[in-house]
Design a protein around this motif. Structure first.
Motif, PDB file in Angstrom:
ATOM      1  N   LEU A   1       0.830   4.035  -3.013  1.00  9.39           N
ATOM      2  CA  LEU A   1       0.432   5.408  -2.681  1.00  9.39           C
ATOM      3  C   LEU A   1       1.553   6.389  -2.987  1.00  9.39           C
ATOM      4  CD1 LEU A   1      -1.453   4.952   0.712  1.00  9.39           C
ATOM      5  CD2 LEU A   1      -2.439   5.494  -1.512  1.00  9.39           C
TER       6      LEU A   1
ATOM      7  N   VAL B   1      -5.634   2.428   2.976  1.00 10.59           N
ATOM      8  CA  VAL B   1      -5.408   3.775   2.431  1.00 10.59           C
ATOM      9  C   VAL B   1      -5.891   4.835   3.422  1.00 10.59           C
ATOM     10  CG1 VAL B   1      -6.056   5.378   0.595  1.00 10.59           C
ATOM     11  CG2 VAL B   1      -5.525   3.002   0.037  1.00 10.59           C
TER      12      VAL B   1
ATOM     13  N   VAL C   1       0.832  -1.205   0.000  1.00 15.14           N
ATOM     14  CA  VAL C   1       0.000   0.000   0.000  1.00 15.14           C
ATOM     15  C   VAL C   1       0.865   1.253   0.000  1.00 15.14           C
ATOM     16  CG1 VAL C   1      -1.678   1.323   1.327  1.00 15.14           C
ATOM     17  CG2 VAL C   1      -1.951  -1.136   1.102  1.00 15.14           C
TER      18      VAL C   1
END
Length: 259
Positions: A55, A114, A51
Motif C-alpha cells: 500500500l 486493505v 499489505v
C-alpha cells in the motif's frame, strides 16, 4: 480393593487420571488453543507487513496466476514468500505450512486487510481535521464496466500549517445527477463524522451537473452552506488548455517527423 482388573481398581485409576490437572481435557484444549493463537498471530503479523509495504509503494497485490505451481503468484504472495525465508518459525506457520483454510492469502482476505488500513487512515484524517473547516474536491466518471464512480477528496490545513489533500472514498452512484451526487457525498461525510457546515471550498470540473447555476452540485451545497466558495478545478482547466492547444497545433502537412 480386589484384583487389579476389579471394578474398584479401574474406577480408582480413572479418578486419579481425572484429578491430574495437566491431563484434564479443558487444560489440554486451552494449551492447544494458545499454541494455535501464537501461530495465527505470527501469520497475521507477516501479512500486515506485506499489505503495509504494498500500500505504501502503491503496487498491485494479485497476480495473473496465483496457483501453487506458478512462477509468479503476485506481489502479495511473492513478498510473503521472501519474508518467511528469514525465520524458521514464520516459515513453519505460513503458506503451505499453515492449514489450507487459514493461509490468509485469498483475495477476500487481502481486501479485508486493505479495508482495515483504509479505516485507520480515515480515522487519522478525521482526528487531523477535528472541528476545523475543509474543502471538497469531487469528480465522477464511468469505469470499464460502465458503472458511474465518484471520487471524493478533502483538502485542509493541518495543525502544522501544511496543506493536505486526502482521498477518502470512491463511491458507486446510479446516475450523475447533482442530487444523487450530493446524497452520496452526504453519506460519505456522515460516515466519517463530517458535515456540510464545515465545508469552505468546492472544486469540480465545468460540467453542468457539477457547476450549473440552477441545479448543479455547487448550488445544492451552497443551499446547505452559503460560505462554500466554488473554484473551477485547476487540473480540469489544464486539461482543457492542453486539448485546445493540441487541436490548434495538429500535425502539419510536410512537417518532418522528430526522432
Amino acid at each position: 480393593m480386589g484384583d487389579v482388573d476389579s471394578f474398584h481398581n479401574k474406577a480408582r485409576e480413572k479418578c486419579e487420571f481425572l484429578m491430574r490437572e495437566k491431563q484434564a481435557i479443558n487444560v489440554v484444549l486451552r494449551r492447544q488453543t494458545e499454541v494455535e493463537n501464537h501461530k495465527y498471530k505470527a501469520q497475521l503479523h507477516v501479512s500486515i507487513i506485506v499489505v503495509r509495504l504494498l500500500l505504501k509503494i502503491g503496487l498491485p497485490f494479485g497476480g495473473h496466476d496465483e496457483s501453487v505451481n506458478s512462477e509468479n503468484r503476485g506481489l502479495y504472495i511473492e513478498v510473503l514468500k521472501a519474508i518467511r525465508e528469514t525465520s524458521e518459525y514464520i516459515f513453519n506457520n505460513t503458506l503451505e505450512s499453515a492449514p489450507k483454510n487459514n493461509q490468509l492469502i485469498s483475495p477476500k482476505i487481502q481486501k479485508e486487510h486493505v479495508q482495515f488500513f483504509a479505516q485507520e487512515v480515515l480515522l487519522s484524517t478525521r482526528e487531523d481535521i477535528g472541528q476545523d473547516v475543509f474543502a471538497l474536491l469531487v469528480d465522477e466518471s464511468s469505469d470499464v464496466s460502465k458503472k458511474e464512480q465518484m471520487a471524493i477528496v478533502l483538502g485542509y490545513v493541518d495543525s502544522l500549517g501544511f496543506v493536505k489533500e486526502i482521498f477518502i472514498g470512491l463511491v458507486h452512484v446510479k446516475d450523475t445527477s447533482s442530487l444523487t451526487l450530493k446524497n452520496a457525498i452526504n453519506e460519505v461525510l456522515t460516515s466519517n463524522k463530517l458535515s456540510f457546515s464545515k465545508i469552505r471550498g468546492q472544486g469540480y470540473d465545468g460540467a453542468s451537473n457539477m457547476r450549473g447555476e440552477c441545479n448543479g452540485l455547487k448550488v445544492l451545497i451552497l443551499q446547505e452552506n452559503d460560505t462554500t466558495c466554488y473554484v473551477h478545478c485547476f487540473a480540469h482547466q489544464l486539461q482543457l488548455v492542453v486539448v485546445a492547444v493540441a487541436k490548434k497545433h495538429g500535425k502539419r502537412k510536410g512537417a518532418k517527423r522528430l526522432v
